[in-house]
Write an enzyme that holds these catalytic residues in place. Sequence first.
Site, PDB file in Angstrom:
ATOM      1  N   TYR A 173      -6.955  11.517  20.596  1.00 58.50           N
ATOM      2  CA  TYR A 173      -6.570   9.801  19.503  1.00 58.50           C
ATOM      3  C   TYR A 173      -6.865  10.801  18.202  1.00 58.50           C
ATOM      4  O   TYR A 173      -5.825  10.221  17.917  1.00 58.50           O
ATOM      5  CB  TYR A 173      -7.686   8.640  19.481  1.00 58.50           C
ATOM      6  CG  TYR A 173      -7.259   7.696  19.654  1.00 58.50           C
ATOM      7  CD1 TYR A 173      -6.096   7.023  19.372  1.00 58.50           C
ATOM      8  CD2 TYR A 173      -8.126   7.302  18.510  1.00 58.50           C
ATOM      9  CE1 TYR A 173      -6.042   6.227  18.418  1.00 58.50           C
ATOM     10  CE2 TYR A 173      -7.432   6.186  17.759  1.00 58.50           C
ATOM     11  CZ  TYR A 173      -7.059   5.167  17.718  1.00 58.50           C
ATOM     12  OH  TYR A 173      -6.205   4.767  16.918  1.00 58.50           O
ATOM     13  N   LEU A 174      -7.912  10.819  17.907  1.00 61.27           N
ATOM     14  CA  LEU A 174      -8.193  11.158  16.027  1.00 61.27           C
ATOM     15  C   LEU A 174      -7.528  12.277  15.896  1.00 61.27           C
ATOM     16  O   LEU A 174      -6.678  11.806  15.272  1.00 61.27           O
ATOM     17  CB  LEU A 174      -9.785  10.958  15.939  1.00 61.27           C
ATOM     18  CG  LEU A 174     -10.466  10.422  16.176  1.00 61.27           C
ATOM     19  CD1 LEU A 174     -11.717  10.971  16.612  1.00 61.27           C
ATOM     20  CD2 LEU A 174     -10.046   8.815  15.336  1.00 61.27           C
TER      21      LEU A 174
END
Lengths: 214, 214
Positions: free
Chosen positions: A125-126
């Site tokens: 996600y990051l």
Amino acid sequence: MDVAVIGANGGIGREVVRRLADAGHDPIGVVRDDTQFEAVRERGGEPRLGDLEGEFARALEGADAVVFTAGAGGDTGWDKTLLVDLWGARRSIEACVEQGIDRFVMISSYRAGEPLAAPDAIRPYLVAKRCADDALRSSPLDATILRPTALTDDAETGQISTAFGPEDEDGDEIPRADVAQTVVACLDTEATIGETIRLFGGDTPIEQAINPDE
Amino acid sequence: MDVAVIGANGGIGREVVRRLADAGHDPIGVVRDDTQFEAVRERGGEPRLGDLEGEFARALEGADAVVFTAGAGGDTGWDKTLLVDLWGARRSIEACVEQGIDRFVMISSYRAGEPLAAPDAIRPYLVAKRCADDALRSSPLDATILRPTALTDDAETGQISTAFGPEDEDGDEIPRADVAQTVVACLDTEATIGETIRLFGGDTPIEQAINPDE
């Protein structure tokens, strides 16, 4: 200002629309589904259909600024993270450039500065958020990137703590309502253009926290 | 040249190592697992350990050029696409910048120019590849981006077809061996620096196809 909120039905997006209207702006709530129109109107926004994976750019027409707060969310697969959080953000940036919409506020995430330093479960996600942020940074838009830490549904406090820079502490969690109010404050604060600001719960009034030199 | 091949155990990587050695270069085969060392040596490469999600940058030490041909592959999740194909590529680019390795050849993919125009099943992959390509383009490296169409394990033909630009036909499929030989040819051809080249099966000798003005 006419401000298009992409992801207007999300946890932060809902709060942003409401607060923009309260502050005298004209929010445009971009949602994927017209069953969400009434809820956007109730918060004071003009609802428009926009699908980050499909027909989309027209939803931004006439906006003076865009707030990107869309996300595939935790219940979908990482494919949607690629298509929505990353590519949808890039399409939004591109649409702003094409339409001459100069101002862009991105809701990013704490730890997007260093994805591999984060716990395994959120690293992909990051990566997506970081790459979206970098695309915005390298665009010609007047950009502010907000990287809130863990979010809560607590009531607004009007106070936050910020950090400008690459440090890596997570800080205290922050209510979505305070993140939303920070978005509104950033749109009114030219000094936040070009800044990447991490957001924590804290005890500094929002306007002061995002503009420490004033 | 000392050329580090990232993903030296992959379908294209294996062919690149072998052909670099045949052409008189000194290939460094970067692999994740030392059980792959012997296979790298058999192809004429110096094996080194490098994990795109972990300890990695030292595997590139002393290289004059880097070929990125790593990929999570179809048997893993999209999370690995984010971590390897996208973030691993960005880490590779960054490591080259830090170490003063100027030359970079990226194995990208056909249709990365327009991910949403591709079939649903490969769109997330193309988003990752495109974002990696863009990170390379906006880096200071001397970059060549190769976007081969569908790959086969057929024997090398020595002939390809290229297209420079954003067109969208898929063209004839291409043997991995010809893609690998094109990588070697690009490293010897300064005119390919700064270019994004789509690769198809075809009937133009490789050196001529990648340098049409000669």
